[in-house]
Design an enzyme around this catalytic site. Structure first.
Site, PDB file in Angstrom:
ATOM      1  CG  HIS A   3      -4.231 -11.941  -0.941  1.00 42.51           C
ATOM      2  ND1 HIS A   3      -5.238 -11.510  -1.758  1.00 42.51           N
ATOM      3  CD2 HIS A   3      -3.678 -10.806  -0.416  1.00 42.51           C
ATOM      4  CE1 HIS A   3      -5.283 -10.182  -1.748  1.00 42.51           C
ATOM      5  NE2 HIS A   3      -4.336  -9.733  -0.951  1.00 42.51           N
ATOM      6  N   PRO A   7      -5.219  -1.019  -5.913  1.00 49.49           N
ATOM      7  CG  PRO A   7      -3.709  -2.554  -6.782  1.00 49.49           C
ATOM      8  CD  PRO A   7      -3.801  -1.371  -5.855  1.00 49.49           C
ATOM      9  CG  ASP A  38      -3.706 -20.381   2.738  1.00 48.97           C
ATOM     10  OD1 ASP A  38      -4.390 -21.420   2.667  1.00 48.97           O
ATOM     11  OD2 ASP A  38      -2.472 -20.371   2.655  1.00 48.97           O
ATOM     12  CG  ASP A  45       1.184 -22.161   3.041  1.00 46.80           C
ATOM     13  OD1 ASP A  45       0.478 -21.455   2.316  1.00 46.80           O
ATOM     14  OD2 ASP A  45       0.754 -22.698   4.078  1.00 46.80           O
ATOM     15  CG  ASP A  76       6.502   8.261  -0.406  1.00 46.59           C
ATOM     16  OD1 ASP A  76       5.719   7.345  -0.065  1.00 46.59           O
ATOM     17  OD2 ASP A  76       6.123   9.400  -0.722  1.00 46.59           O
ATOM     18  CG  HIS A  78      -2.125  -0.927   1.010  1.00 45.71           C
ATOM     19  ND1 HIS A  78      -3.378  -0.672   1.496  1.00 45.71           N
ATOM     20  CD2 HIS A  78      -2.233  -2.111   0.353  1.00 45.71           C
ATOM     21  CE1 HIS A  78      -4.208  -1.657   1.155  1.00 45.71           C
ATOM     22  NE2 HIS A  78      -3.522  -2.541   0.474  1.00 45.71           N
ATOM     23  CB  SER A 137       3.317   8.632   1.462  1.00 51.24           C
ATOM     24  OG  SER A 137       3.083   7.564   0.587  1.00 51.24           O
ATOM     25  CB  SER A 188      -1.921 -22.744   6.319  1.00 44.25           C
ATOM     26  OG  SER A 188      -2.067 -22.403   4.965  1.00 44.25           O
TER      27      SER A 188
END
Ligand code: HEM
Length: 280
Positions: free
Chosen positions: A148, A118, A199, A207, A30, A22, A32, A202
Site C-alpha cells: 500500500h 481480506p 501513501d 518506498d 493459478d 487477489h 483464475s 509518493s
C-alpha cells in the site's frame, strides 16, 4: 519485451502487485482472477473487490507476444507474477527472482473472491487468520501490507471510519484526528467515485513511507491501522519506520515469492491457457 511501454493510462503502475495478491488468495496462484465471466458463470474478476483491478491489458499483451514466439509454454499465472515484479521494479521497488512453472486453473468463481479476500474493514485477528490459511506468516502480513505504499483507495471504503464508526456519527479513534480532518475534506459523505492516495505524496513510488504513515496512525484502511494492534506487526511497522525501511525491499521480495507458491498447479494439473481471459 519492453514492459514499460505496456503500462499506459492513469496510475498504470499500481495494480499489478494487487492483481497477484487477489489471484493467489483465491484458489492459489493459478491465474483464475484473469478469467472472464461466461453466460453460465460469474468469474472472480467480476466480484466487487476485483472490479477495481487494472492492468489486465498488460498481461494480455505479454501473453500474445509469448504465444507468437513459443506457444503453449508460459502460463498466464506465471505472467501475472512476472508482471507484478516488473511493475514494482519500475517504480523504484526491489527486484526478486520469480520462480516459474505454474499452470493455469480452469475455475473462477466470483463468490469465492467476494467472501475470501481480506477486507479493508478487517481487524488484525481476521487478517492473521486469512494469511495463515494460505500458509503466510504474521510477518508476511506486515510486509505485504507495505504494497500500500503505492496506489489509491476509494472514499466509500473509509466513509464509516470518517463519519459513522460506531453508528453514532463518530470518527474511528484509531485514526489520527488531524488526518481524519484532511480526509473529510476530500471524501464527502456519500461520495462514491472519489479516490485518495494511500501513501500521500509518493503514491506512485515504491518506498517505505507506508510504515511511517501507519506508525503515525494515518493508515488509510482499518486493515492498515490494524497492524498496530498486534505486537509482531506493530514492531515491524515501527522498525521499518525508524530505520527508513532498512529491510523492507528485501522482505517484500521474499514475501512475494512465498505468496507466489500458494496453491500452485504443476505437472498435469490445469493447463497453459492460450488466452488469459478464457480457458482452452
Ligand atoms: C492485508 C490485506 C489487504 C487488504 C484488506 C487490502 C485492501 C485494499 C483495498 C480496499 C484497496 C483499494 C481498492 C480501491 O478502493 O480501489 C487496495 C489497494 C491496493 N492494494 Fe491492497 N489490500 C491488502 C493487501 C495487499 C497486498 C498484499 C498487496 C500487494 C502485495 C496490495 C496491493 C495493493 C495495491 C497496489 C493497491 C492500489 C491499487 C490501485 O491503485 O489501483 N494489497 N487494497
Amino acid at each position: 519485451m519492453a514492459i514499460q511501454k505496456l503500462f499506459v493510462g492513469p496510475n498504470p503502475c499500481c495494480s499489478s502487485a494487487k492483481n497477484a495478491f487477489h489471484d493467489c488468495f483465491i484458489r492459489g496462484c493459478d491465474g483464475s482472477v484473469l478469467l472472464s465471466s461466461t453466460k453460465k458463470n460469474q468469474a472472480e474478476k467480476d466480484a466487487i473487490p476485483n472490479q477495481t483491478l487494472r492492468g489486465f491489458n498488460v498481461i494480455d499483451a505479454v501473453k500474445s507476444a509469448l504465444e507468437k514466439k513459443c506457444p503453449g509454454v508460459v502460463s498466464c499465472s506465471d505472467i501475472l507474477a512476472l508482471v507484478a515484479r516488473d511493475a514494482v521494479l519500475m517504480i523504484g521497488g526491489p527486484h526478486w527472482d520469480v520462480p516459474t512453472g505454474r499452470r493455469d486453473g480452469r475455475v473462477s468463481i466470483a463468490n469465492e473472491a467476494l467472501f475470501n479476500l481480506p477486507s479493508p474493514f478487517a481487524n488484525i485477528t481476521v487478517l492473521k487468520q486469512q494469511f495463515s490459511a494460505t500458509g503466510l506468516s504474521v510477518k508476511d502480513l506486515a510486509v505485504l501490507s507495505g504494497g500500500h505504499t503505492i496506489g489509491i483507495g476509494h472514499c466509500t471504503l473509509i466513509s464509516n471510519r470518517l463519519y459513522n464508526f460506531t453508528g453514532k456519527g463518530d470518527t474511528d479513534p484509531s485514526l489520527d484526528p488531524r488526518y481524519a480532518a484532511q480526509l473529510k475534506k476530500k471524501c464527502k459523505p456519500g461520495n462514491s467515485n472519489t479516490v485518495v492516495e494511500m501513501d500521500p505524496g509518493s503514491f506512485k513510488s515504491f518506498d517505505e513511507d507506508y510504515y511511517t504513515i501507519v506508525a503515525k496512525r494515518r493508515g488509510l484502511f482499518q486493515s492498515d491501522s490494524a497492524l498496530l494492534d498486534d505486537a509482531e506487526t506493530r514492531d515491524y511497522v515501527r522498525f521499518q519506520s525508524r530505520t527508513q525501511g532498512s529491510t523492507f525491499a528485501q522482505d517484500f521480495g521474499e514475501s512475494m515469492v512465498k505468496m507466489g507458491y500458494i496453491g500452485v498447479l504443476t505437472g498435469k494439473q490445469g493447463e497453459i491457457r492460450k488466452r488469459c481471459a478464457v480457458v482452452n
